[in-house]
Every structure is written in C-alpha cells, then in structure tokens.
Design an enzyme around this catalytic site. Sequence first.
Site, PDB file in Angstrom:
ATOM      1  N   ASP A 124     -60.914 -22.832 -40.907  1.00  0.00           N
ATOM      2  CA  ASP A 124     -61.501 -22.466 -39.612  1.00  0.00           C
ATOM      3  C   ASP A 124     -61.356 -23.616 -38.606  1.00  0.00           C
ATOM      4  OD1 ASP A 124     -62.471 -19.939 -39.137  1.00  0.00           O
ATOM      5  OD2 ASP A 124     -64.389 -20.264 -40.152  1.00  0.00           O
ATOM      6  N   GLN A 156     -68.262 -17.091 -43.293  1.00  0.00           N
ATOM      7  CA  GLN A 156     -68.396 -16.244 -42.102  1.00  0.00           C
ATOM      8  C   GLN A 156     -69.697 -16.588 -41.370  1.00  0.00           C
ATOM      9  OE1 GLN A 156     -65.998 -13.948 -40.992  1.00  0.00           O
ATOM     10  NE2 GLN A 156     -67.292 -13.955 -39.186  1.00  0.00           N
ATOM     11  N   LYS A 162     -59.919  -9.784 -42.422  1.00  0.00           N
ATOM     12  CA  LYS A 162     -59.293 -11.000 -42.963  1.00  0.00           C
ATOM     13  C   LYS A 162     -58.692 -10.708 -44.335  1.00  0.00           C
ATOM     14  CE  LYS A 162     -62.239 -13.868 -40.131  1.00  0.00           C
ATOM     15  NZ  LYS A 162     -63.493 -14.580 -39.965  1.00  0.00           N
TER      16      LYS A 162
END
Length: 284
Positions: A120, A97, A53
């Site tokens: 997200d 995460q 990322k």
Amino acid sequence: MSANLLDGKAISASIREGIANEVQDLKGKGVTPGLAVILVGDDQASHTYVRNKERACEQLGIYSELIKLPADVAEEELLGRLHDLNADSKINGILVQLPLPKHINEKRVIETIHPAKDVDGFHPINIGRMMTKQEALLPCTPFGILKMVKDTGIDIKGKHVVVIGRSNIVGKPVGQLFLNEDATVTYCHSKTKDLRAYTAQADILIAAVGVAKMIKADDVKKGAIVIDVGMNRDENNKLCGDVDFDDVAPKASYITPVPGGVGPMTITMLMYNTVLAAKMANKQ
Ligand code: NDP
C-alpha cells in the site's frame, strides 16, 4: 472544446497486460508473487474493495490469501498475524484494509508491516524513501494518478499541480510524486481561503476531498487536466466524484470519470507493487 476522457479502465488494462507477462516470467523462474489481505469486521464497502483485489490477483496469476478477522479482534492478535505474514515466504505483499475499528491503532498496524511487503506504500519508511526519491513501494492511488497523467504524454516539468486534500494516503503523497517530477505543487485543504484562486491556476488539478461535485467549471483553468479522486454519492445515490463532470468536461483538456477513472488504477498499482515486491524479494 471538449475534454479527452482519461479512461482508468483502458490505461489499467494495458498496464495489467504487462503485469501478467511479468508474473508468467517470474513463475518460469519458480517465483509466484503472493498478496495477503487482512479484512477486519464487516464494512460493506471494504468487502467490495477486497473482493475486487482478490479478483485482480486471480486474473493476473498472483497468489492471494484473505484473512478475515472479527470487528472485536484484539490489536495484539492482528499484530501477531502481521508478524506471521512478514515471515511467510509465499507472501510478498501485505495489505490491511482500512478503515480499522476504533480500538485498533492504525499507525501501529501500518508500522508492523515489513516495509518490503508494504504494497500500500503507507509505511513511514516507504513514505520517507518516496520523499527522498529513492526506490520505494509507492502508495497506489497517487502512483495510479501519476501514471494516468503521464499517459496523456504531457511534460509534467514546470507544470502547476494543485492538489485539494492533504490526507496521508492520497493528497500529501500525490503532491510529492508530482514534485519529484519537477512540477510546482500547491496544496489546498479545508482551511484554505479562496480555494478558487488556487484551483483556477492549475495546469493539473487533483481533487481528493470527498465532497460530491464541488469543483465547477469556474474553478478550473481552460485546458487543464482534471483528476477526480473523490468517491461520493450524489442526491440520487449515484456514485460521483468531487468534480461536477458535465460542467467541467467542456473546459478541461483531459478529465477522469467517476467511476472508471482513478479507482481501477488504484487496484492495478497494488498488483504492480505486489509483483515489484516479489521481484525485490527474489532479486529479479
Ligand atoms: P480525507 O477525508 O482523509 O481527506 C480529505 C481532504 O479534503 C482533507 O485534507 C480535507 O482538509 C480536505 N477538504 C475537506 N473539505 C474540503 C473543502 N470544502 N475544501 C477544501 N478541502 C477540503 O479523504 P481521503 O484523502 O482518504 O479521500 C478523499 C476522497 O477520495 C474520498 O472521496 C475517498 O472516498 C476517495 N478515495 C478514492 C480512492 C480511489 O481509489 N478512487 C482511494 C482513496 C480515496 P483538512 O485536512 O483540512 O481536513
């Protein structure tokens, strides 16, 4: 008949080109999109995802910040960091995460991220907005899958989409996105009886299960589009999907490989969401 490969890397590359141009445009207006990633503990897979990322941000000119916290960090401290990032004008997107250590309440963490920075697309507000077809930050993997299917040029309207898996991050939202496109959607899961009876009817089959090579040619309708979300290890410890690629490819019209299919799209859509969040925050 042999399937066309739905190449996630190639489709990603063309989307990323557009994103890079948008970033340059925004920078010209004094806005640099920024993504903050919080990594808790030292899970190896999570480290790899986070590195990828960061690399994608770098390539596209997006500012990124990595916050590493120890595995035993107190939930309150993590929530405090999120409040700080919610208030930080350099940061347009926040990603924690997953998975998190067991002592941390994942739902509370997701709900602490400001919905406008929830790149997200996991916050209940964004999920609700998606379900009611309002503008929302869409969950990255499902959004990437929709983009890939659209890339084939087929008309999704009226198609039968069968989703295997009903997780909050992949299965449920991907079905919803296709429903929003006027597909007829069937969900299957571990309690589904006679799975093949459903999968064999699918015009578009999406496998998001986590069982190596479970989908065989006999499970698939001739000419179907087959999307493989699974990321598993086979008997030789080689990365593989939920679909037995060699068996299914000759019967499908399009199929995604693993690796190089859905995976690259997930990160690309994260970048897309970060830029979208920056545009929304700056009314661009
Ligand atoms: P979950 O474990 O949260 O969900 C798996 C789903 O599969 C559940 O709904 C479960 O049913 C269902 N299931 C399990 N076994 C069977 C079976 N034998 N038959 C039918 N359904 C079954 O996984 P995720 O949704 O998080 O991820 C799915 C896969 O996708 C994993 O391999 C993961 O690594 C991968 N993944 C890949 C991403 C990418 O970017 N490429 C991103 C995210 C995930 P039930 O609900 O009844 O338990």
